[in-house]
Each structure stands twice: as C-alpha cells, then as structure tokens.
Write an enzyme that holds these catalytic residues in place. Sequence first.
Site, PDB file in Angstrom:
ATOM      1  N   SER A 200       8.567 -18.112-105.538  1.00 27.43           N
ATOM      2  CA  SER A 200       9.529 -19.167-105.789  1.00 27.43           C
ATOM      3  C   SER A 200       9.276 -19.786-107.166  1.00 27.43           C
ATOM      4  O   SER A 200       9.270 -19.070-108.162  1.00 27.43           O
ATOM      5  CB  SER A 200       9.468 -20.201-104.664  1.00 27.43           C
ATOM      6  OG  SER A 200      10.556 -21.096-104.724  1.00 27.43           O
ATOM      7  N   GLU A 317      17.241 -15.509 -98.020  1.00 30.28           N
ATOM      8  CA  GLU A 317      16.553 -16.606 -98.712  1.00 30.28           C
ATOM      9  C   GLU A 317      17.143 -17.964 -98.345  1.00 30.28           C
ATOM     10  O   GLU A 317      16.428 -18.936 -98.087  1.00 30.28           O
ATOM     11  CB  GLU A 317      16.652 -16.413-100.230  1.00 30.28           C
ATOM     12  CG  GLU A 317      16.068 -15.126-100.779  1.00 30.28           C
ATOM     13  CD  GLU A 317      14.607 -15.233-101.132  1.00 30.28           C
ATOM     14  OE1 GLU A 317      13.969 -16.251-100.782  1.00 30.28           O
ATOM     15  OE2 GLU A 317      14.088 -14.291-101.759  1.00 30.28           O
ATOM     16  N   HIS A 407      13.535 -17.630 -97.259  1.00 29.47           N
ATOM     17  CA  HIS A 407      12.658 -17.920 -98.388  1.00 29.47           C
ATOM     18  C   HIS A 407      11.278 -18.331 -97.880  1.00 29.47           C
ATOM     19  O   HIS A 407      11.158 -19.092 -96.918  1.00 29.47           O
ATOM     20  CB  HIS A 407      13.278 -19.058 -99.201  1.00 29.47           C
ATOM     21  CG  HIS A 407      12.681 -19.297-100.538  1.00 29.47           C
ATOM     22  ND1 HIS A 407      12.783 -18.395-101.574  1.00 29.47           N
ATOM     23  CD2 HIS A 407      11.990 -20.358-101.034  1.00 29.47           C
ATOM     24  CE1 HIS A 407      12.182 -18.891-102.647  1.00 29.47           C
ATOM     25  NE2 HIS A 407      11.683 -20.082-102.344  1.00 29.47           N
TER      26      HIS A 407
END
Length: 485
Positions: A200, A317, A407
């Site tokens: 990320s 995600e 995610h």
Amino acid sequence: MEDAHASEHAIEDHSRNVPRATTTCGAVVGTAYAGIHRYLGIPYGRAPFGVLRFAAPEPALPWQGDRAATGFGPTAPQSPYRGDLGELIKVPTIEGTDILTVNVWAPADATDLPVVLWLHGGGLERGAATQSGYDGSTFARDGIVFVSANYRLGAEGFSVLDGAPLNLGLRDAQLALEWVHREVAAFGGDPARITIMGESAGGALVAALLAQPAARARVAGAIIQSGPLDAVEPGKARRASDALAKKLKIHATRDGFSAAAPGELLAARSEIAAGASPLGGTPGYTLAVDPESLPASPAEALIDVDVPILIGTNTDEYRLWLTPDAVAGIGRAKAWLARLAMRIPRAAARAVREAYPDASPGERLGQLVTDRLLRGPATRLARARTAPTFVYEFAWESPVRDLRAAHALDIAFAFDLLEDDDALRLNGPGAPAALGREMHAAWVSFIRSGDPGWPAFAQGRATRVLADPSATVSQRRAAVVDALQ
C-alpha cells in the site's frame, strides 16, 4: 538530550548468549530466540521534532557503551483507524519522539545474506513497524536479514508547506535505506543484495525510492504490493495541508505548522475527515514530484530502472475501503456519476460488466476503482519495462465481513504469519497454510535471486494467481485494464 536518552538504554550484560552488533553510531545488544537474533528500536535518524520538525531528516547521533535494542521505538504521531477499519486494523502506540528507528531480524550465524527492507502501509498517515503482522522472524528463519523502518506520517511527513522540504516521510525512508546499506553487514547482511519491499503506502514509497537515483543505486530488487505508483505536482499535493491550515486558521508554512502541536494537527485532520465518503471528499496525503527527493512520478521513472521488480494487486482491493453496506448502497445512477468523476472510459465499464455479469453496480464500481488506482498502473508498468518484472494477483477470499480478496489480506501470506492476531482479524482462523508457505517461499526466492518462480510478465502477460490452488495464467480480465490505458 539525545545522547542522554541513549545512555538510558545502556546495559551491562555482555554474556556470549546475548547478540551484539557494532554499528557506526555504537554497539547494540538485542535478544535471541530459536536461532534468530532480534534488534529493535535502533535509531537511524535524530528525533524530527523541536528545531528539526518539518526539516529533512538528520542521521542519528553516536552513543557511548552498549545500547539495549530490546523494544520497539516510538510510533509516529497518528490517529487510529475509525469505524470498521478500526476493528480490523490495530496499530500499537508507543509514546516518544525518537520515531526514526529500524528493527533487524537475522539468523544467528548470518554472513553475507540477502537483505530486505520493509516499509509499512497506512495511507501515508497511519501504521507502524510495531504491528505484530510485520514480525521478521519468518524471513530470518529462511536465511534473510529482515529490516523494518518507521517514518514520519500525515502532516508531519507529507505536508506541502512554504519553507519546508517536500516528501519528508520519503526522505526518512531514503535515510533508512542509507542506514541499511551502511550498517547491515554488522548484522550478517550483504549491502549489495538489498531488496526493498512494501505494501500500500509502503509500496508507494518503495516505488518512489526506485525513482530517486541515489536510493536506486543501493537497491538490488523491489517488491511492490498494492502500491500506488503516482506522484503529483506540489500544487495538487498541498490540498490536505491547505485544508488543515484553513481548519486551524494558520498559514500553510513551516512556521505556521510548527506552532501547532502534533496532536492539534491530528485532531483537525480527524474533524475534516469525519463523515467523508471513501469515493471522494477529504484530500489525502500524497507524494509530490520534487527535483531533490522525487524527480519524476514512479509510474514513468520505473520503466527504465534496471532491477527486477515483483509487483501485484489483490482481486478485490476496494472491499477494505467500502463496507458491504456501502457497496450495496451504490446503485446505477451513483455508479455512473462516480465513473464520470473518475473519468473512467465507457469501454472499461463495459469490460467490467462482461467480466462480472452477476455483480451489483457497487461491486463493478469497486472493481473499476481497484483497476484505476492500482491494477491498471501496475500492468502498464509491467508491460513497458524491459528489466525482469513479475506480476501476481492475490485472489484468495477471506470469509470475514465479506472482504473477499481485499486490500492488505496478502500481507500475512507474504510473511507466512497466518496465526498472528493481525492476520486473524482480516483472514479468520481457516486461511490456507499451504498458500502462506507458497507465497512466502516465492517472496524469499525473489529476495535471494530476483526470481519468484514463475515467468516474467513479458511472456504472454504471465501472472501468478495466488489462491487455493494457485496457477500461472495470462493476465485475467485484461480487457478491463486495457480499456483504462
């Protein structure tokens, strides 16, 4: 003050059973368990507060005697995650100002081993190396010297202010990489074999380090997990800073922000963000193009970087950012307006409908958001590069809160830490151990050799779909990504 602080950590135990390493700043003494030496909270930079607040980081000062490296250093100032995210992601808080620290895990008999530097995620305003899911023991177990680093976050690390350098958190990461290159041999690592790795926002920092020539020269490879690849002009990057300045009625300058305590900035940021929609609203912190710290957007700069890259995204995600209720509340009209706002081509929307014929409008929009922000840029980079580039798609679906392959779910598998509390909150108790072993082994293989064990993307858009079971295929849903070009 910092020398005095360091002396508080001095210890007297010189037993042969206690691991000890000598850095250029002084000796550190860690702990040993199951053949792994662990050193925590080693300063790589001076505390970025007082006269050093909103300034470029400076290397740590030397200390006298042995410094105890048995506990994590303080965490960067931040607010906890709110709502559902706050229940899924916990960041331990450690008070203090010496936030620029690294942590090292190494095999007890380490000599000239490959090295990985891990940079945590959190949207550039949350997260810490202290999170239990980032324990480096599994990498050390498999012959890797693992290093993790904290860096400045939020207003302290990514404000755009008159009179202050840009990208302070990135500059911290650059200084941490310099520390690893200079010091890792003392822990049994090979400074010529450093892989940088992040997820990320951490993946964004990895990409940004590769885009910076001095940092790139210290890197042998990079792993980018669900990391944005863009950087914007300073005028656009300063929107979050301008919003804070307006809220606090101060100037968006170094002097103006220095007059506000870190807690004041955090409280104002939280008030601004309250009630904002995940699909819009509050401007987020972002990296800024800057001749000194980030001369070009990573999306372009990494095309010509001649080091192997392992890069990938998770299938769903968006499901960490949008709750099931939020997804269900997006009808056709709202999805259409969101697509217009994001300038998503009709061809991409059509391709998503064909790829997900039974999905709701909210789910299709979420997939478009995933592809626009993460999967599309990663694919464009992989297609443009000539250096070895390996692509994966993490596709295992968590049963927790209908997260699916959301995610951050991939982190526990990459670390082979599926029984850790951080992992259990996201993945539940039944995550497939075999997939954890497979994914971790691929990451270790890449760190060692620059090859995770499947063909490079250039060979027919080869993509490793990490699931239960996994398979190497030509990139799935390629029509969606191609329509976003």
